[in-house]
Design a protein around this motif. Structure first.
Motif, PDB file in Angstrom:
ATOM      1  N   ASN A 197      19.428  22.410  61.564  1.00 57.03           N
ATOM      2  CA  ASN A 197      20.479  21.735  62.327  1.00 57.03           C
ATOM      3  C   ASN A 197      20.483  20.276  61.880  1.00 57.03           C
ATOM      4  O   ASN A 197      19.593  19.512  62.234  1.00 57.03           O
ATOM      5  CB  ASN A 197      20.185  21.847  63.822  1.00 57.03           C
ATOM      6  N   PRO A 198      21.487  19.859  61.084  1.00 58.72           N
ATOM      7  CA  PRO A 198      21.453  18.511  60.499  1.00 58.72           C
ATOM      8  C   PRO A 198      22.060  17.422  61.376  1.00 58.72           C
ATOM      9  O   PRO A 198      22.334  16.322  60.896  1.00 58.72           O
ATOM     10  CB  PRO A 198      22.263  18.689  59.215  1.00 58.72           C
ATOM     11  N   ALA A 199      22.282  17.705  62.656  1.00 57.38           N
ATOM     12  CA  ALA A 199      22.971  16.734  63.515  1.00 57.38           C
ATOM     13  C   ALA A 199      22.176  15.435  63.672  1.00 57.38           C
ATOM     14  O   ALA A 199      22.754  14.343  63.694  1.00 57.38           O
ATOM     15  CB  ALA A 199      23.256  17.351  64.883  1.00 57.38           C
ATOM     16  N   LEU A 200      20.855  15.545  63.776  1.00 52.68           N
ATOM     17  CA  LEU A 200      20.046  14.330  63.917  1.00 52.68           C
ATOM     18  C   LEU A 200      20.034  13.535  62.612  1.00 52.68           C
ATOM     19  O   LEU A 200      20.060  12.299  62.627  1.00 52.68           O
ATOM     20  CB  LEU A 200      18.626  14.699  64.336  1.00 52.68           C
ATOM     21  N   VAL A 201      20.027  14.241  61.482  1.00 52.38           N
ATOM     22  CA  VAL A 201      20.144  13.582  60.174  1.00 52.38           C
ATOM     23  C   VAL A 201      21.481  12.840  60.094  1.00 52.38           C
ATOM     24  O   VAL A 201      21.559  11.707  59.611  1.00 52.38           O
ATOM     25  CB  VAL A 201      20.023  14.616  59.034  1.00 52.38           C
ATOM     26  N   LEU A 269      18.742  14.801  70.343  1.00 54.68           N
ATOM     27  CA  LEU A 269      20.057  14.168  70.488  1.00 54.68           C
ATOM     28  C   LEU A 269      20.503  14.134  71.949  1.00 54.68           C
ATOM     29  O   LEU A 269      21.152  13.175  72.380  1.00 54.68           O
ATOM     30  CB  LEU A 269      21.096  14.895  69.627  1.00 54.68           C
ATOM     31  N   ASN A 270      20.168  15.171  72.706  1.00 59.74           N
ATOM     32  CA  ASN A 270      20.461  15.137  74.136  1.00 59.74           C
ATOM     33  C   ASN A 270      19.787  13.942  74.796  1.00 59.74           C
ATOM     34  O   ASN A 270      20.375  13.268  75.647  1.00 59.74           O
ATOM     35  CB  ASN A 270      19.983  16.429  74.806  1.00 59.74           C
ATOM     36  N   LYS A 271      18.551  13.693  74.408  1.00 58.38           N
ATOM     37  CA  LYS A 271      17.806  12.564  74.976  1.00 58.38           C
ATOM     38  C   LYS A 271      18.417  11.230  74.533  1.00 58.38           C
ATOM     39  O   LYS A 271      18.545  10.294  75.329  1.00 58.38           O
ATOM     40  CB  LYS A 271      16.338  12.634  74.552  1.00 58.38           C
ATOM     41  N   ILE A 272      18.771  11.131  73.254  1.00 58.71           N
ATOM     42  CA  ILE A 272      19.370   9.886  72.738  1.00 58.71           C
ATOM     43  C   ILE A 272      20.678   9.589  73.464  1.00 58.71           C
ATOM     44  O   ILE A 272      20.898   8.471  73.955  1.00 58.71           O
ATOM     45  CB  ILE A 272      19.605   9.984  71.217  1.00 58.71           C
ATOM     46  N   GLN A 281      29.568  12.186  74.508  1.00 59.40           N
ATOM     47  CA  GLN A 281      29.913  11.872  73.121  1.00 59.40           C
ATOM     48  C   GLN A 281      29.173  12.798  72.152  1.00 59.40           C
ATOM     49  O   GLN A 281      29.554  12.913  70.989  1.00 59.40           O
ATOM     50  CB  GLN A 281      29.585  10.413  72.785  1.00 59.40           C
ATOM     51  N   TYR A 282      28.130  13.448  72.639  1.00 62.24           N
ATOM     52  CA  TYR A 282      27.429  14.460  71.846  1.00 62.24           C
ATOM     53  C   TYR A 282      27.763  15.829  72.423  1.00 62.24           C
ATOM     54  O   TYR A 282      27.558  16.087  73.613  1.00 62.24           O
ATOM     55  CB  TYR A 282      25.917  14.233  71.872  1.00 62.24           C
ATOM     56  N   LEU A 283      28.297  16.719  71.572  1.00 63.11           N
ATOM     57  CA  LEU A 283      28.662  18.067  72.006  1.00 63.11           C
ATOM     58  C   LEU A 283      28.078  19.079  71.030  1.00 63.11           C
ATOM     59  O   LEU A 283      28.321  19.011  69.824  1.00 63.11           O
ATOM     60  CB  LEU A 283      30.187  18.210  72.056  1.00 63.11           C
ATOM     61  N   ARG A 284      27.330  20.014  71.568  1.00 63.06           N
ATOM     62  CA  ARG A 284      26.734  21.099  70.782  1.00 63.06           C
ATOM     63  C   ARG A 284      27.389  22.416  71.183  1.00 63.06           C
ATOM     64  O   ARG A 284      27.466  22.739  72.374  1.00 63.06           O
ATOM     65  CB  ARG A 284      25.226  21.165  71.047  1.00 63.06           C
ATOM     66  N   ILE A 285      27.872  23.171  70.187  1.00 64.95           N
ATOM     67  CA  ILE A 285      28.459  24.480  70.428  1.00 64.95           C
ATOM     68  C   ILE A 285      27.659  25.524  69.652  1.00 64.95           C
ATOM     69  O   ILE A 285      27.513  25.429  68.436  1.00 64.95           O
ATOM     70  CB  ILE A 285      29.934  24.528  69.988  1.00 64.95           C
TER      71      ILE A 285
END
Length: 330
Positions: A197-201, A269-272, A281-285
Motif C-alpha cells: 500500500n504506497p499511500a504513506l510513500v 495515515l489514519n493517525k496522521i 482528507q484521507y479516504l481509504r477504499i
C-alpha cells in the motif's frame, strides 16, 4: 487558502488490480474526474504501479492528454490477463510447477507492456508519480518518479521497464534488470515486498515536492484517495502451521507480508490525518473478498473471475459513492 493537493494511491494485488481500476472507471463516469487531469501525484505498487503508468501515459497524437480512458486501462487485464498468467506445458515441467523457477515466463507480461507502453519514457508521463520497486543488489527500496526523471537521466527509464520492475513478484515472475537513460543498471523486484500500500510513500513524497505559500506541504495541505485491491485476511491454523517448513511457508509469508504492510500504512495515515481539522482528507477504499465468490489469488485470470472482480469494483464504488463525493468536494 490554497487549494488542496490531490494524491491517488493504488495498492498491489496482481489481477485484482481490476478492482481499483474499475472504481476509477466509475469515478470518471459519475463525477467526470480523470486521473491525469485531476490528481497532482499518483502512486502505485505492482499492479497499482502499472495502473498509475497507464493512467498517466501521454497520447502521442494529442500532446498533454492521456492515451487511455479509465475503461481502456481496465481493459488491459481482460485482453492480456490470460496471456500474462499463462504457463506453457514445458515451462511447467521444467520448473516443477514453479518450485525450481518462477511460476510464469516473462514473455506474456513483457509483450503486454510493450503493446501498451511502447517506448515511452517515464519523464514524459503527464503528472508526478511514485512507483515502487525493490533493489535486491543494493538492498533498498527503489522509487520511480516522473518528477525526478524530468530533471535527471539517471532517474529516467522506459515506462514498460518501470511497469515490469514494479510487478516482478517473487515466485510469480523473474526479477528484472533495467537500464536508466544514462546507462545505470538496476536489479529489481515487486515493490509489494515492502510497501504493498504506497499511500504513506505518496504522503512523504507529497511533502517533498509540494510547496504551499513557500512552505513544505503537510497533511492539512494534501488529500489522499487510497484504493485497495481487496483482502481476505486468510487464517493459518496453528496445528497446520507449526509443521510447515520453508516450502509450505512461502505463500503464507507473501500473503501476510503484503496485507500486513497495507494495514500498517492505513493505520499510520489514519493517525496522521487524525491530527488535522479535517481527517476526511484521507479516504481509504477497500473491501473484504471473503464475502464474495471471487478467487482471491493474484494470478486467477479466468474471464469469469475477472468479471467478478470488475463487478466487485463497481459494488465498492456504489457503497462508497457518497464518501468519494464528499472527498472530491473537500
Amino acid at each position: 487558502m490554497a487549494e488542496l493537493k490531490k494524491i491517488l494511491s493504488i495498492d498491489g494485488g496482481g489481477i485484482r488490480g481490476i478492482i481499483p481500476g474499475q472504481i476509477l472507471v466509475e469515478i470518471e463516469k459519475e463525477f467526470g474526474v480523470e486521473v491525469a487531469a485531476d490528481f497532482d501525484l499518483v502512486a502505485g505498487t505492482s499492479t497499482g504501479g502499472i495502473l498509475a503508468c497507464a493512467f498517466l501515459l501521454e497520447n502521442p497524437n494529442q500532446p498533454h492528454t492521456p492515451k487511455f480512458k479509465a475503461e481502456e486501462v481496465v481493459g488491459l487485464y481482460f485482453k492480456k490477463g490470460d496471456a500474462i498468467f499463462d504457463v506453457p506445458f514445458f515451462h511447467k515441467i521444467r520448473t516443477a510447477g514453479g518450485i525450481l523457477d518462477e511460476k510464469y515466463p516473462a514473455d506474456g507480461i513483457e509483450e503486454a507492456l510493450q503493446e501498451y507502453f511502447g517506448d515511452a519514457w517515464l519523464k514524459d508521463l503527464l503528472k508526478p508519480c511514485i512507483v515502487t520497486s525493490y533493489d535486491i543488489i543494493n538492498r533498498k527500496g527503489h522509487f520511480f518518479g516522473q518528477h525526478k526523471a524530468k530533471n535527471d537521466p539517471d532517474y529516467n527509464f522506459k515506462v514498460k521497464d518501470v511497469a515490469r520492475a514494479t510487478s516482478a513478484a517473487p515466485t510469480y515472475f523473474e526479477c528484472e534488470q533495467i537500464m536508466s537513460e544514462k546507462g545505470g543498471a538496476f536489479t529489481l523486484i515487486d515493490g509489494g515486498v515492502f510497501v504493498n500500500n504506497p499511500a504513506l510513500v505518496a504522503y512523504a513524497e507529497g511533502r517533498n515536492i509540494f510547496e504551499i505559500e513557500g512552505e513544505e506541504a503537510t497533511a492539512k495541505d494534501m488529500k489522499i484517495l487510497s484504493i485497495g485491491t481487496g483482502y481476505t485476511r486468510k487464517s493459518y491454523p496453528y496445528k497446520k502451521a507449526k509443521k510447515w517448513g520453508m516450502a509450505e511457508w512461502v505463500q503464507p509469508v507473501i500473503d501476510i507480508m503484503m496485507s500486513g504492510a497495507s494495514e500498517v500504512a492505513h493505520y499510520q495515515l489514519n493517525k496522521i490525518y487524525g491530527t488535522i481539522d479535517n481527517p476526511d482528507q484521507y479516504l481509504r477504499i477497500d473491501g473484504d473478498l471473503k464475502t464474495t465468490n471471487i478467487d482471491p489469488d493474484m494470478d486467477c485470470a479466468t474471464q469469469e473471475n475477472m468479471g467478478k472482480l470488475k463487478a466487485f469494483g463497481q459494488q465498492l464504488f456504489e457503497e462508497n459513492k457518497e464518501r468519494i463525493k464528499e472527498w472530491l468536494e473537500i
